[in-house]
Motif scaffolding. Structure first.
Motif, mmCIF file in Angstrom:
data_model
loop_
_atom_site.group_PDB
_atom_site.id
_atom_site.type_symbol
_atom_site.label_atom_id
_atom_site.label_comp_id
_atom_site.label_asym_id
_atom_site.label_seq_id
_atom_site.Cartn_x
_atom_site.Cartn_y
_atom_site.Cartn_z
ATOM 1 N N LYS A 86 -6.471 -36.552 -1.107
ATOM 2 C CA LYS A 86 -6.300 -38.181 -0.816
ATOM 3 C C LYS A 86 -5.423 -38.691 -1.935
ATOM 4 O O LYS A 86 -4.576 -39.710 -0.943
ATOM 5 C CB LYS A 86 -7.475 -38.240 0.330
ATOM 6 C CG LYS A 86 -7.711 -37.734 1.218
ATOM 7 C CD LYS A 86 -8.729 -38.451 1.961
ATOM 8 C CE LYS A 86 -10.343 -38.195 0.923
ATOM 9 N NZ LYS A 86 -11.437 -38.638 1.665
ATOM 10 N N ILE A 87 -5.856 -38.736 -2.705
ATOM 11 C CA ILE A 87 -5.187 -39.596 -4.612
ATOM 12 C C ILE A 87 -3.843 -39.293 -3.841
ATOM 13 O O ILE A 87 -2.789 -39.976 -4.158
ATOM 14 C CB ILE A 87 -6.426 -39.298 -5.078
ATOM 15 C CG1 ILE A 87 -7.504 -40.413 -5.043
ATOM 16 C CG2 ILE A 87 -5.148 -40.273 -6.688
ATOM 17 C CD1 ILE A 87 -8.165 -40.005 -6.370
ATOM 18 N N CYS A 88 -3.443 -38.290 -4.038
ATOM 19 C CA CYS A 88 -2.302 -37.954 -4.609
ATOM 20 C C CYS A 88 -1.150 -37.870 -3.706
ATOM 21 O O CYS A 88 0.185 -38.395 -3.538
ATOM 22 C CB CYS A 88 -2.107 -36.294 -4.482
ATOM 23 S SG CYS A 88 -2.653 -35.539 -6.185
ATOM 24 N N ILE A 89 -1.265 -37.817 -2.276
ATOM 25 C CA ILE A 89 -1.023 -38.380 -1.166
ATOM 26 C C ILE A 89 -0.860 -39.832 -1.077
ATOM 27 O O ILE A 89 0.757 -40.354 -0.820
ATOM 28 C CB ILE A 89 -1.586 -37.883 0.085
ATOM 29 C CG1 ILE A 89 -1.324 -36.272 0.559
ATOM 30 C CG2 ILE A 89 -1.379 -38.335 1.321
ATOM 31 C CD1 ILE A 89 0.267 -35.661 0.872
ATOM 32 N N GLN A 90 -1.339 -40.461 -1.673
ATOM 33 C CA GLN A 90 -1.368 -41.884 -1.378
ATOM 34 C C GLN A 90 -1.019 -42.891 -2.250
ATOM 35 O O GLN A 90 0.142 -43.003 -2.608
ATOM 36 C CB GLN A 90 -2.979 -42.985 -1.472
ATOM 37 C CG GLN A 90 -4.029 -42.620 -0.262
ATOM 38 C CD GLN A 90 -5.243 -42.634 -0.685
ATOM 39 O OE1 GLN A 90 -5.791 -42.664 -2.254
ATOM 40 N NE2 GLN A 90 -6.339 -43.228 0.332
ATOM 41 N N LYS A 91 -1.089 -41.817 -3.718
ATOM 42 C CA LYS A 91 0.012 -41.886 -4.448
ATOM 43 C C LYS A 91 1.918 -41.922 -4.597
ATOM 44 O O LYS A 91 2.690 -42.460 -4.473
ATOM 45 C CB LYS A 91 -0.352 -42.024 -5.503
ATOM 46 C CG LYS A 91 -0.992 -42.126 -6.766
ATOM 47 C CD LYS A 91 -1.545 -41.237 -8.160
ATOM 48 C CE LYS A 91 -2.420 -42.452 -8.786
ATOM 49 N NZ LYS A 91 -2.836 -41.280 -10.198
ATOM 50 N N GLY A 92 1.879 -40.760 -3.430
ATOM 51 C CA GLY A 92 3.658 -40.277 -3.378
ATOM 52 C C GLY A 92 4.052 -39.355 -4.003
ATOM 53 O O GLY A 92 5.103 -38.701 -4.176
ATOM 54 N N THR A 93 2.499 -38.340 -5.203
ATOM 55 C CA THR A 93 3.013 -38.098 -5.662
ATOM 56 C C THR A 93 3.140 -36.731 -5.115
ATOM 57 O O THR A 93 3.859 -35.630 -5.568
ATOM 58 C CB THR A 93 2.672 -37.128 -6.937
ATOM 59 O OG1 THR A 93 1.107 -37.261 -6.553
ATOM 60 C CG2 THR A 93 2.512 -38.575 -8.284
ATOM 61 N N CYS A 94 2.434 -36.658 -3.365
ATOM 62 C CA CYS A 94 2.853 -34.783 -3.428
ATOM 63 C C CYS A 94 2.916 -35.395 -2.008
ATOM 64 O O CYS A 94 2.843 -36.255 -1.101
ATOM 65 C CB CYS A 94 1.477 -34.163 -3.304
ATOM 66 S SG CYS A 94 1.716 -32.836 -1.912
ATOM 67 N N GLU A 95 4.228 -35.027 -0.789
ATOM 68 C CA GLU A 95 5.181 -35.263 0.201
ATOM 69 C C GLU A 95 4.065 -34.913 1.431
ATOM 70 O O GLU A 95 4.028 -35.426 2.192
ATOM 71 C CB GLU A 95 5.818 -35.126 0.193
ATOM 72 C CG GLU A 95 6.598 -35.988 -0.309
ATOM 73 C CD GLU A 95 8.118 -35.668 -0.640
ATOM 74 O OE1 GLU A 95 8.720 -35.040 0.770
ATOM 75 O OE2 GLU A 95 9.175 -35.709 -1.531
ATOM 76 N N SER A 96 3.265 -33.306 1.223
ATOM 77 C CA SER A 96 3.013 -32.768 2.282
ATOM 78 C C SER A 96 1.283 -31.815 1.508
ATOM 79 O O SER A 96 2.180 -31.403 0.565
ATOM 80 C CB SER A 96 3.759 -31.503 2.572
ATOM 81 O OG SER A 96 2.997 -31.490 4.019
ATOM 82 N N MET A 97 0.439 -32.327 2.111
ATOM 83 C CA MET A 97 -0.642 -31.442 1.637
ATOM 84 C C MET A 97 -1.224 -30.235 2.825
ATOM 85 O O MET A 97 -1.962 -31.193 3.618
ATOM 86 C CB MET A 97 -1.399 -32.188 0.398
ATOM 87 C CG MET A 97 -2.895 -31.403 0.015
ATOM 88 S SD MET A 97 -2.460 -30.024 -1.207
ATOM 89 C CE MET A 97 -3.458 -30.266 -1.815
ATOM 90 N N SER A 98 -1.778 -29.337 2.173
ATOM 91 C CA SER A 98 -2.290 -28.168 3.186
ATOM 92 C C SER A 98 -3.198 -27.928 2.586
ATOM 93 O O SER A 98 -3.427 -26.694 1.741
ATOM 94 C CB SER A 98 -1.839 -27.282 3.870
ATOM 95 O OG SER A 98 -0.706 -27.723 4.723
ATOM 96 N N VAL A 99 -4.855 -28.618 2.863
ATOM 97 C CA VAL A 99 -5.876 -27.394 2.088
ATOM 98 C C VAL A 99 -6.371 -26.973 2.920
ATOM 99 O O VAL A 99 -7.305 -27.227 4.337
ATOM 100 C CB VAL A 99 -7.099 -28.656 1.612
ATOM 101 C CG1 VAL A 99 -7.991 -29.034 1.529
ATOM 102 C CG2 VAL A 99 -6.411 -29.664 1.067
ATOM 103 N N LEU A 100 -7.281 -25.564 2.796
ATOM 104 C CA LEU A 100 -7.996 -24.774 3.585
ATOM 105 C C LEU A 100 -8.868 -24.886 3.466
ATOM 106 O O LEU A 100 -9.856 -24.911 2.216
ATOM 107 C CB LEU A 100 -7.755 -23.217 3.003
ATOM 108 C CG LEU A 100 -8.467 -22.483 3.779
ATOM 109 C CD1 LEU A 100 -7.194 -22.459 4.777
ATOM 110 C CD2 LEU A 100 -8.004 -20.706 3.475
ATOM 111 N N VAL A 101 -10.265 -25.578 4.847
ATOM 112 C CA VAL A 101 -11.788 -25.913 4.465
ATOM 113 C C VAL A 101 -12.348 -24.844 4.882
ATOM 114 O O VAL A 101 -11.949 -24.494 6.547
ATOM 115 C CB VAL A 101 -11.491 -27.758 4.754
ATOM 116 C CG1 VAL A 101 -10.949 -27.780 3.615
ATOM 117 C CG2 VAL A 101 -11.151 -27.554 6.195
ATOM 118 N N PRO A 102 -13.791 -24.990 5.238
ATOM 119 C CA PRO A 102 -14.221 -23.933 5.740
ATOM 120 C C PRO A 102 -15.103 -25.009 7.497
ATOM 121 O O PRO A 102 -14.751 -26.134 6.807
ATOM 122 C CB PRO A 102 -15.683 -24.082 5.185
ATOM 123 C CG PRO A 102 -15.770 -24.765 4.083
ATOM 124 C CD PRO A 102 -14.037 -25.265 3.913
ATOM 125 N N ALA A 103 -14.393 -24.484 8.598
ATOM 126 C CA ALA A 103 -14.507 -25.657 9.733
ATOM 127 C C ALA A 103 -16.463 -25.375 9.626
ATOM 128 O O ALA A 103 -16.908 -25.180 10.570
ATOM 129 C CB ALA A 103 -13.884 -24.968 10.747
#
Length: 159
Positions: A86-103
């Motif tokens: 979330k921090i990297c997305i908010q800063k804009g250093t990462c444009e798109s991020m997919s995180v695999l999580v347990p459902a």
């Protein structure tokens, strides 16, 4: 149930994501150009961050600079990975991020993080994770993707 007990074993947190999951994400969001939680053996991108080289993805000095980054974090310690995403997305250093999580929709971390995701994808069939490139078994729970997208929106103040 081959592998189920191994997947749920908290000492085994380095299960590899199968390529069919990666290909589906790339078809939807574009090529993954950074794997932020990888080893030399299980990386899903030519660029990756690994503790094997002494790089800690979660440190404040480590920037996730990518167009589309992927993260399959240790499911036993998922909160710090979602926070960093979330921090990297908010800063804009990462444009798109997919995180695999347990459902695990009944958990505290799920409810604290779901609203920040732009999209949540539930994965079917249940993922059979890999160990050293071979199928190692499926956990007793399903998986999902929290996808985050950076959107630059500028609002001019009214005069």
């Amino acid at each position: 149930m081959k592998g189920s007990s191994a997947i749920s074993n908290k000492s085994k947190q380095d299960w590899e994501t199968p390529w069919w999951v990666i290909r589906a994400l790339e078809a939807r969001y574009g090529k993954i150009d950074l794997d932020v939680c990888a080893s030399h053996k299980n990386t899903k991108s030519n660029r990756y961050i690994t503790l094997e080289e002494g790089f800690d993805s979660l440190s404040s000095e480590c920037q996730w600079d990518a167009r589309h980054a992927f993260c399959n974090p240790p499911f036993g310690k998922i909160d710090p990975w979602l926070k960093k995403a979330k921090i990297c997305i908010q800063k804009g250093t990462c444009e798109s991020m997919s995180v695999l999580v347990p459902a695990k929709t009944d958990t505290k971390w799920w409810h604290e993080n779901i609203n920040a995701a732009n999209e949540v994808l539930f994965i079917r069939p249940r993922i059979s994770y890999l160990k050293d490139g071979e199928e190692g078994g499926s956990p007793s729970f399903g998986s999902a993707i929290f996808h985050y997208q950076y959107h630059l929106v500028r609002f001019d103040e009214p005069k």
